[in-house]
Design a protein around this motif. Structure first.
Motif, short mmCIF file in Angstrom:
data_model
loop_
_atom_site.label_atom_id
_atom_site.label_comp_id
_atom_site.label_asym_id
_atom_site.label_seq_id
_atom_site.Cartn_x
_atom_site.Cartn_y
_atom_site.Cartn_z
N LEU A 75 38.92 38.77 35.87
CA LEU A 75 39.50 38.53 37.17
C LEU A 75 38.91 39.26 38.39
O LEU A 75 39.29 38.73 39.43
CB LEU A 75 40.93 39.32 37.00
N SER A 76 37.71 39.64 37.99
CA SER A 76 36.88 40.23 39.12
C SER A 76 36.41 39.27 39.97
O SER A 76 35.91 38.21 39.20
CB SER A 76 36.02 41.28 38.54
N ARG A 77 36.10 39.31 41.08
CA ARG A 77 35.42 38.42 42.10
C ARG A 77 34.85 39.03 43.07
O ARG A 77 34.86 40.01 43.35
CB ARG A 77 36.37 37.51 42.72
N ALA A 78 33.43 38.14 43.49
CA ALA A 78 32.67 38.69 44.51
C ALA A 78 33.18 37.68 45.80
O ALA A 78 33.37 36.59 45.82
CB ALA A 78 31.17 38.40 44.08
N PHE A 79 32.78 38.41 46.99
CA PHE A 79 33.17 37.60 48.29
C PHE A 79 32.13 37.76 49.33
O PHE A 79 31.31 38.67 49.15
CB PHE A 79 34.51 38.04 48.88
N THR A 85 30.08 41.34 40.75
CA THR A 85 31.17 42.42 41.01
C THR A 85 30.87 43.90 40.62
O THR A 85 31.63 44.70 40.39
CB THR A 85 32.28 41.84 40.08
N TYR A 86 29.60 43.93 40.43
CA TYR A 86 29.06 45.35 40.06
C TYR A 86 28.62 46.12 41.31
O TYR A 86 28.74 45.59 42.40
CB TYR A 86 27.78 45.39 39.13
N ASP A 87 28.64 47.18 41.26
CA ASP A 87 28.39 48.16 42.36
C ASP A 87 27.05 48.52 42.76
O ASP A 87 26.19 48.55 42.00
CB ASP A 87 29.00 49.68 42.11
N CYS A 88 26.90 48.17 44.11
CA CYS A 88 25.50 48.37 44.70
C CYS A 88 25.37 49.50 45.73
O CYS A 88 24.34 49.66 46.53
CB CYS A 88 25.20 46.88 45.50
N ILE A 112 41.42 47.60 35.43
CA ILE A 112 40.96 47.56 36.76
C ILE A 112 40.24 46.18 36.92
O ILE A 112 39.68 45.52 36.22
CB ILE A 112 39.77 48.73 36.68
N VAL A 113 40.53 45.84 38.23
CA VAL A 113 39.71 44.63 38.60
C VAL A 113 38.87 45.04 39.91
O VAL A 113 39.32 45.50 41.09
CB VAL A 113 40.91 43.64 39.01
N SER A 114 37.71 44.58 40.07
CA SER A 114 36.65 44.70 41.11
C SER A 114 36.53 43.56 41.99
O SER A 114 36.33 42.25 41.52
CB SER A 114 35.31 44.90 40.22
N TYR A 115 36.89 43.79 43.25
CA TYR A 115 36.89 42.74 44.13
C TYR A 115 35.68 43.30 45.16
O TYR A 115 35.85 44.14 45.97
CB TYR A 115 38.31 42.47 45.13
N ALA A 116 34.47 42.51 44.88
CA ALA A 116 33.58 43.11 45.81
C ALA A 116 33.47 42.26 46.83
O ALA A 116 32.92 41.15 46.96
CB ALA A 116 32.30 43.08 44.73
N VAL A 117 33.27 43.02 48.03
CA VAL A 117 33.52 42.67 49.41
C VAL A 117 32.27 43.28 50.33
O VAL A 117 32.04 42.62 51.45
CB VAL A 117 34.65 42.77 50.21
N MET A 118 31.91 44.48 50.02
CA MET A 118 30.66 45.03 50.68
C MET A 118 29.51 44.64 50.03
O MET A 118 29.23 44.84 48.81
CB MET A 118 31.16 46.62 50.75
N THR A 119 28.46 44.49 51.21
CA THR A 119 27.19 44.16 50.54
C THR A 119 26.49 45.47 50.55
O THR A 119 26.81 46.24 50.95
CB THR A 119 26.19 43.28 51.61
N CYS A 120 25.16 45.34 49.81
CA CYS A 120 24.44 46.67 49.69
C CYS A 120 23.67 47.09 50.96
O CYS A 120 23.12 48.27 50.74
CB CYS A 120 23.52 46.31 48.66
#
Length: 256
Positions: A75-79, A85-88, A112-120
């Motif tokens: 369910l996790s997604r990157a935008f 969807t891992y943490d940077c 827990i579902v990760s919606y990664a929207v912030m870049t590194c």
């Protein structure tokens, strides 16, 4: 339960509760009705998050022993510019730990579902949050068999970050989550100013959360005012550290 209560040798029947051994002041404070009730070293919560999906719209979430197998990567997604969807940066993992860590969190059985929207590096864009994460999730909550009818909490802990008059699109996107049946929890902001000046006054159906310390004093960095719905522990909080890409990891840190 009714049948048990009718037994002649049964004096009373009540619902069971979850008793979590702690040592985490923030969990004790959340469980205690009053500050002076802290110190029992046990945090009592009604329920443990089972059946709830917590969507963390943030920097991504790393695997950690605190989460076990409860991060749903399907369910996790990157935008936006994100490709995984891992943490940077570390923030999303910490937020997930406070929300749903087995020891560090409250909802220790939640998915827990990760919606990664912030870049590194650049921090991401508002478009990734609005068009990507919030609007797509609101649609999925209505149409997707995996999410339709589920108990969904959406966490936005990246702060308001913009004056109210420039945030109409974000406000509408956040309301779309509410209209789809979700619960929206967002940080009141860390500007040390009036939260109403950052669009919070328009978020009628969301829960805006400010920060307090161990003495119930409002944190110096926390936004305040009538647009803050509730205050919760936000200083010296023990959390999982990021960049531990294995479930055997046991790294921790402290944040404020």
């Amino acid at each position: 339960m009714l049948e048990i209560r009718r037994e002649p040798f049964v004096k009373a029947v009540d619902h069971d509760i979850t008793l979590q051994p702690t040592g985490f002041w923030n969990k004790e404070r959340i469980a205690a009705k009053n500050q002076w009730e802290m110190g029992s070293n046990n945090a009592v919560f009604i329920g443990n998050g089972e059946g709830v999906f917590i969507f963390v719209v943030d920097t991504g979430i790393d695997d950690h022993v605190e989460f076990g197998n409860r991060i749903d990567r399907g369910l996790s997604r990157a935008f936006g510019e994100r490709t995984d969807t891992y943490d940077c940066l570390g923030h999303g993992t910490k937020v997930a730990g406070v929300s749903a860590g087995t020891n560090t969190g409250i909802a220790k059985e939640a998915t827990i579902v990760s919606y990664a929207v912030m870049t590194c590096d650049t921090g991401g864009t508002m478009a990734s949050v609005i068009d990507g994460a919030l609007l797509s999730l609101a649609t999925d909550m209505i149409t997707s068999p995996e999410l339709k009818g589920k108990k969904i909490v959406v966490n936005l802990s990246n702060g308001p970050g913009a004056p109210a008059d420039t945030r109409e699109a974000l406000i509408k996107a956040e309301q779309s989550i509410i209209m789809a049946g979700g619960v929206l929890i967002r940080a009141a902001g860390n500007n040390g100013e009036d939260a109403c000046e950052f669009g919070q006054k328009n978020l009628v159906n969301s829960l805006s959360v400010g920060s307090i310390d161990k003495t119930d004093k409002v944190s110096s960095f926390s936004n305040t005012g009538s647009c803050v719905d509730i205050y919760a522990p936000g200083e010296d909080i023990r959390v999982p550290e990021y960049n531990y890409l294995t479930t055997e990891s046991v790294g921790y840190g402290v944040i404020s």
